[in-house]
Design an enzyme around this catalytic site. Structure first.
Site, PDB file in Angstrom:
ATOM      1  N   GLU A 289     -42.875  73.938  68.187  1.00  0.00           N
ATOM      2  CA  GLU A 289     -41.777  73.508  67.325  1.00  0.00           C
ATOM      3  C   GLU A 289     -40.891  74.696  66.950  1.00  0.00           C
ATOM      4  O   GLU A 289     -39.655  74.585  66.948  1.00  0.00           O
ATOM      5  CB  GLU A 289     -42.346  72.846  66.062  1.00  0.00           C
ATOM      6  CG  GLU A 289     -41.539  71.660  65.596  1.00  0.00           C
ATOM      7  CD  GLU A 289     -42.341  70.782  64.632  1.00  0.00           C
ATOM      8  OE1 GLU A 289     -42.600  69.611  64.988  1.00  0.00           O
ATOM      9  OE2 GLU A 289     -42.738  71.251  63.549  1.00  0.00           O
ATOM     10  N   GLU A 292     -38.783  75.542  69.845  1.00  0.00           N
ATOM     11  CA  GLU A 292     -37.675  74.585  69.953  1.00  0.00           C
ATOM     12  C   GLU A 292     -36.596  74.865  68.910  1.00  0.00           C
ATOM     13  O   GLU A 292     -35.398  74.836  69.214  1.00  0.00           O
ATOM     14  CB  GLU A 292     -38.225  73.152  69.792  1.00  0.00           C
ATOM     15  CG  GLU A 292     -37.183  72.073  70.048  1.00  0.00           C
ATOM     16  CD  GLU A 292     -37.739  70.648  69.883  1.00  0.00           C
ATOM     17  OE1 GLU A 292     -38.978  70.483  69.876  1.00  0.00           O
ATOM     18  OE2 GLU A 292     -36.941  69.715  69.775  1.00  0.00           O
ATOM     19  N   CYS A 309     -44.338  65.383  63.307  1.00  0.00           N
ATOM     20  CA  CYS A 309     -45.798  65.228  63.232  1.00  0.00           C
ATOM     21  C   CYS A 309     -46.203  63.879  62.668  1.00  0.00           C
ATOM     22  O   CYS A 309     -47.318  63.426  62.883  1.00  0.00           O
ATOM     23  CB  CYS A 309     -46.417  66.272  62.322  1.00  0.00           C
ATOM     24  SG  CYS A 309     -45.910  67.914  62.714  1.00  0.00           S
ATOM     25  N   SER A 329     -37.759  66.804  66.474  1.00  0.00           N
ATOM     26  CA  SER A 329     -38.329  67.667  67.511  1.00  0.00           C
ATOM     27  C   SER A 329     -39.008  66.783  68.554  1.00  0.00           C
ATOM     28  O   SER A 329     -39.515  65.709  68.241  1.00  0.00           O
ATOM     29  CB  SER A 329     -39.359  68.589  66.859  1.00  0.00           C
ATOM     30  OG  SER A 329     -40.279  69.032  67.813  1.00  0.00           O
ATOM     31  N   LYS A 368     -51.294  56.631  62.481  1.00  0.00           N
ATOM     32  CA  LYS A 368     -51.810  57.335  63.665  1.00  0.00           C
ATOM     33  C   LYS A 368     -52.470  56.358  64.643  1.00  0.00           C
ATOM     34  O   LYS A 368     -52.533  56.611  65.836  1.00  0.00           O
ATOM     35  CB  LYS A 368     -52.827  58.408  63.245  1.00  0.00           C
ATOM     36  CG  LYS A 368     -52.233  59.573  62.483  1.00  0.00           C
ATOM     37  CD  LYS A 368     -51.572  60.592  63.406  1.00  0.00           C
ATOM     38  CE  LYS A 368     -50.942  61.717  62.603  1.00  0.00           C
ATOM     39  NZ  LYS A 368     -50.016  62.533  63.420  1.00  0.00           N
ATOM     40  N   GLU A 371     -49.668  55.054  66.514  1.00  0.00           N
ATOM     41  CA  GLU A 371     -49.126  56.131  67.341  1.00  0.00           C
ATOM     42  C   GLU A 371     -49.944  56.271  68.628  1.00  0.00           C
ATOM     43  O   GLU A 371     -49.388  56.375  69.729  1.00  0.00           O
ATOM     44  CB  GLU A 371     -49.147  57.456  66.575  1.00  0.00           C
ATOM     45  CG  GLU A 371     -48.572  58.626  67.368  1.00  0.00           C
ATOM     46  CD  GLU A 371     -48.850  59.985  66.720  1.00  0.00           C
ATOM     47  OE1 GLU A 371     -49.888  60.115  66.026  1.00  0.00           O
ATOM     48  OE2 GLU A 371     -48.038  60.887  66.899  1.00  0.00           O
ATOM     49  N   GLU A 376     -45.463  55.894  75.229  1.00  0.00           N
ATOM     50  CA  GLU A 376     -45.102  57.259  75.611  1.00  0.00           C
ATOM     51  C   GLU A 376     -46.324  58.167  75.658  1.00  0.00           C
ATOM     52  O   GLU A 376     -46.289  59.237  76.275  1.00  0.00           O
ATOM     53  CB  GLU A 376     -44.106  57.851  74.603  1.00  0.00           C
ATOM     54  CG  GLU A 376     -42.738  57.178  74.561  1.00  0.00           C
ATOM     55  CD  GLU A 376     -42.687  56.000  73.590  1.00  0.00           C
ATOM     56  OE1 GLU A 376     -43.768  55.468  73.229  1.00  0.00           O
ATOM     57  OE2 GLU A 376     -41.575  55.600  73.214  1.00  0.00           O
ATOM     58  N   CYS A 513     -49.686  64.033  53.950  1.00  0.00           N
ATOM     59  CA  CYS A 513     -50.900  63.391  54.489  1.00  0.00           C
ATOM     60  C   CYS A 513     -52.033  63.318  53.463  1.00  0.00           C
ATOM     61  O   CYS A 513     -52.912  62.473  53.576  1.00  0.00           O
ATOM     62  CB  CYS A 513     -51.399  64.124  55.722  1.00  0.00           C
ATOM     63  SG  CYS A 513     -50.092  64.502  56.878  1.00  0.00           S
TER      64      CYS A 513
END
Lengths: 584, 171
Positions: A289, A292, A309, A329, A368, A371, A376, A513
């Protein structure tokens, strides 16, 4: 107007109390230590959330002047008021109201996911309900098990509307609303769509405030047990940063006790072959990150860059701001990075067929789960991560395996994907990811050693924070938002061209979190979140290495396997794409 | 290509234009006017199908669930197509004690269907509604915009016959 005009004096159970105008009877009672049972009421004052729907009528108290029962959570005080919280009328009134709520509530407590963690159950105990004198018509709504994160069992709903408050006022996602009226009224999605057809982000904040079992995480532990029992599978587990600061609460530890070592040894006892650390993935995320970010700044590419994240936040931008998908990102989230490396790098080192590896993530998060199921992140029949288990589910698995958590020894992570720095430890709190990124970006840009690693200006619990960090002649504008309603404000600025940030960190859950939808229930005690947050900062401070790029196993990983940060292989394995989704 | 759960592109373009113009004409915070917008939409389209509710939600920057919540709260709004004449029988307290339930059953008997359906001839939809605020005339029944007060079950026959005869004449 003097201070006295703003004060109100009243009597509660014959005790005189003075409070500010506008306070409720409940708040006045709390001030003098008088307990009034509540159910629908929810006050998350650290995040400015109050659910004052006065729906359940469990908090009724007697107004002595009128002889009437009033809901103490919503009724404002006035001068000379006389309240009895424990008169026979008040006690019987709240009993009756609770019995009426119970009269159409399913009586399957023994097998309910909220058994022993249910506010309705605790209240039935507290009010000494041993018999329900009313038989109500039971609801028979189908259970919504369509999503990968959240199960909605409307029949257990008591219409407290806490979830509606979280989903609409705090998260501004607006998936849940009250439909219909009277006996037919129900908390539901628009047109009763399945959850997976809506713009739900699966953040799980509705779950974290639901007093009953009406909203809960999907239970994925049976899949994990099956994998562990399959001799042909090589089952690997990883643990997120925020889990270690919260799981102790399920076993009677003080909130904010870090229990990494016990979690690791407990996981080995459950039968996992390798125990990796999502914190390793966090350090790796920072390298990618920060690379980037530096590239985007130095080569005049799209700014600001938003952290990626948090999967609930990614889901949010895909549904709500599909025109802004170039700002996050492209980095995968830390556990997905560890997952993909387990099935490539680790599989190669150990000479194992990746198809035989099952990757399990222990996460503080319901999003999550969804996710891990994203297209993808599932390529060529291989998922980066196969199953996601929340902190609560792991605690239940320990219980199920009759592991005495408190007596577990301290163990270390397996080292290939197990080392981590202090920078990774703070990934679990709002502000932590961007602080970790700043530490590394500073040294990347200047080539000099960063002496003071604590960026205190990035810490705190304000919903939206901004800070400037001086990196030589570059002044980095950093924004931080937690809670999706706050994120929305920053995104609207970006959309309208009013944003001058270089980088923005967004976490969907209030507090980050540590307050995730899969964490042990705080039951409205937000001080628990503060303790978890402090624990993560203390953990960071106690680590010998506090910058992600100092992680030696990470350096080895790039040297032996990945090549350059942001390079071809890193891009192929560690980065992802986003797609526009419909808003409902 | 965004996957569509509910397709708003099938809605009549001309009617949507009129709805848009109405929304444009509203002053102040447009979200505050949700109920007015829904009334207008129902007037234009005859009823409020799901994709129309979603269209309204997006036009006012509200969530679909919020709009659907309001639509399902008020018995005036129809989520399904309705007959040419909507017969609403008030079931408010005053009307109820004055025998509104008997009026309702007579209406259903004569039109030969259940609540919220369309009669076979396409003429009628029958609804039981909450208090319409005409308690002095209890029991009250409305047919489209016309109010019938102090209705007795036997009056219903004449009223229904009246609407059927209008239709026969126009044929």
């Amino acid at each position: 107007m003097t201070i006295f005009d703003k004060l109100v004096q009243l009597k509660i159970n014959d005790i005189t109390v003075t409070v500010e105008k506008g306070k409720t009877i409940l708040e006045a009672a709390e001030k003098i230590g008088v307990h009034i049972p509540t159910l629908c009421h929810l006050n998350l004052q650290d995040f400015g959330v109050v659910n004052k729907s006065a729906n359940c009528r469990v908090c009724v108290v007697e107004d002595e002047d009128t002889g009437r029962l009033v809901p103490s959570c919503a009724q404002e005080v006035h001068d000379g008021m006389r309240i009895q919280t424990d008169s026979l009328k008040a006690v019987m009134g709240r009993r009756t109201n609770l019995e009426l709520i119970l009269s159409n509530h399913p009586q399957d407590c023994l097998t309910c996911i909220k058994n022993l963690d249910c506010e309705l159950q605790s209240l039935a105990y507290e009010l000494n309900i041993k018999e329900i004198h009313y038989q109500g018509e039971k609801m028979s709504h189908p259970k919504d098990e369509t999503s990968f994160g959240i199960i909605k069992d409307t029949n257990k709903c008591i219409m407290c509307r806490r979830c509606i408050t979280m989903c609409n006022d705090i998260q501004t996602v607006g998936v849940l609303s009250a439909l219909k009226r009277g006996f037919d009224s129900v908390v539901a999605t628009a047109f009763h769509l399945d959850l997976n057809q809506t713009s739900c982000t699966y953040c799980g904040q509705c779950v974290s405030v639901c007093p009953t079992g009406a909203l809960a995480e999907t239970n994925d532990s049976p899949k994990v047990w099956r994998a562990l029992n399959n001799p042909n599978k090589h089952v690997i587990v990883q643990v997120a940063p925020a889990v270690r600061a919260a799981i102790g609460e399920e076993f009677g530890y003080e909130p904010g006790t870090i229990l990494t070592g016990k979690v690791v040894s407990g996981l080995r006892r459950l039968g996992f072959e390798q125990v990796f650390d999502t914190n390793f993935g966090a350090d790796l995320t920072i390298i990618e990150e920060a690379t980037e970010l530096v590239d985007r700044i130095q080569n005049n590419k799209t700014l600001p860059m938003l952290t990626s994240c948090c999967p609930a936040w990614v889901q949010f931008i895909e549904h709500q701001f599909p025109e802004l998908l170039d700002v996050p990102s492209s980095c995968k989230s830390p556990h997905e990075m560890v997952g993909v490396l387990a099935k490539t790098y680790y599989a190669q080192v150990k000479n194992i067929d990746p198809k035989d590896i099952v990757m399990v993530s222990i996460m503080p998060c319901t999003a999550k789960k969804a996710e891990a199921a994203r297209g993808e992140l599932n390529k060529d029949g291989l998922s980066d991560v196969d199953h996601v288990i929340t902190t609560r589910e792991l605690a239940r698995m320990f219980l199920e395996a009759s592991i005495d958590f408190r007596k577990l020894p301290e163990d270390d992570f397996d080292d290939l994907l197990g080392e981590s720095t202090g920078a990774a430890a703070i990934f679990g709190t709002t502000g932590g990811v961007i602080e970790a990124a700043t530490r590394t970006a500073y040294e990347m840009i200047t080539g000099e050693e960063l002496k003071e690693v604590n960026f205190k200006q990035l810490r705190g619990l304000e919903g939206i924070r901004q800070a400037k960090v001086k990196i030589k002649d570059l002044e980095l504008n950093i924004g931080i938002a937690h809670g999706l309603g706050n994120a929305r404000k920053l995104l609207e600025d970006i959309r309208d061209g009013k944003s001058n940030f270089h980088a923005i960190e967004i976490m969907a859950c209030p507090g980050g979190c540590i307050g995730g939808g899969g964490q042990p229930y705080h039951h409205g005690h937000t001080d628990i979140l503060l303790k978890r947050q402090k624990a993560l900062y203390d953990l960071d401070a106690s680590m010998p290495k506090r910058k992600s790029h100092q992680n030696e196993m990470l350096i080895k990983l790039y040297k032996d396997f990945l090549g350059e940060p942001g390079g071809h292989r890193a891009h192929e394995l560690l980065h992802t794409t986003y797609s526009a989704k419909e808003r409902i | 290509m965004i996957k569509k759960i509910l397709d708003t592109s099938t809605l009549d373009k001309d009617l949507l234009k009129q709805l848009d113009a109405y929304i444009m004409s509203l002053e102040g915070d447009k979200q505050e006017h949700l109920i007015h917008v829904l009334h207008k939409a129902q007037k234009l389209f005859g009823y409020l199908p799901q994709n129309l509710q979603l269209y309204v939600a997006r036009a006012l920057n509200l969530s679909g669930a919020r709009v659907n919540g309001v639509v399902t709260f008020y018995s005036f709004f129809n989520e399904k197509p309705v007959g040419k004449y909507t017969i609403s029988v008030c079931m408010g307290t005053a009307c109820f004690v004055k025998g509104a339930d008997k009026v309702l059953s007579r209406v259903l008997e004569l039109t030969g269907m259940n609540k919220n359906e369309i009669s076979k001839d396409g003429l009628f939809t029958v609804k039981d509604v909450r208090c319409i605020g005409a308690c002095g005339l209890a029991p009250v029944m409305t047919i489209n915009d016309k109010v019938y007060g102090k209705v007795k079950p036997k009056d219903v026959d004449d009223i229904i016959r009246h609407y059927r005869s209008i239709e026969n004449e126009s044929k």
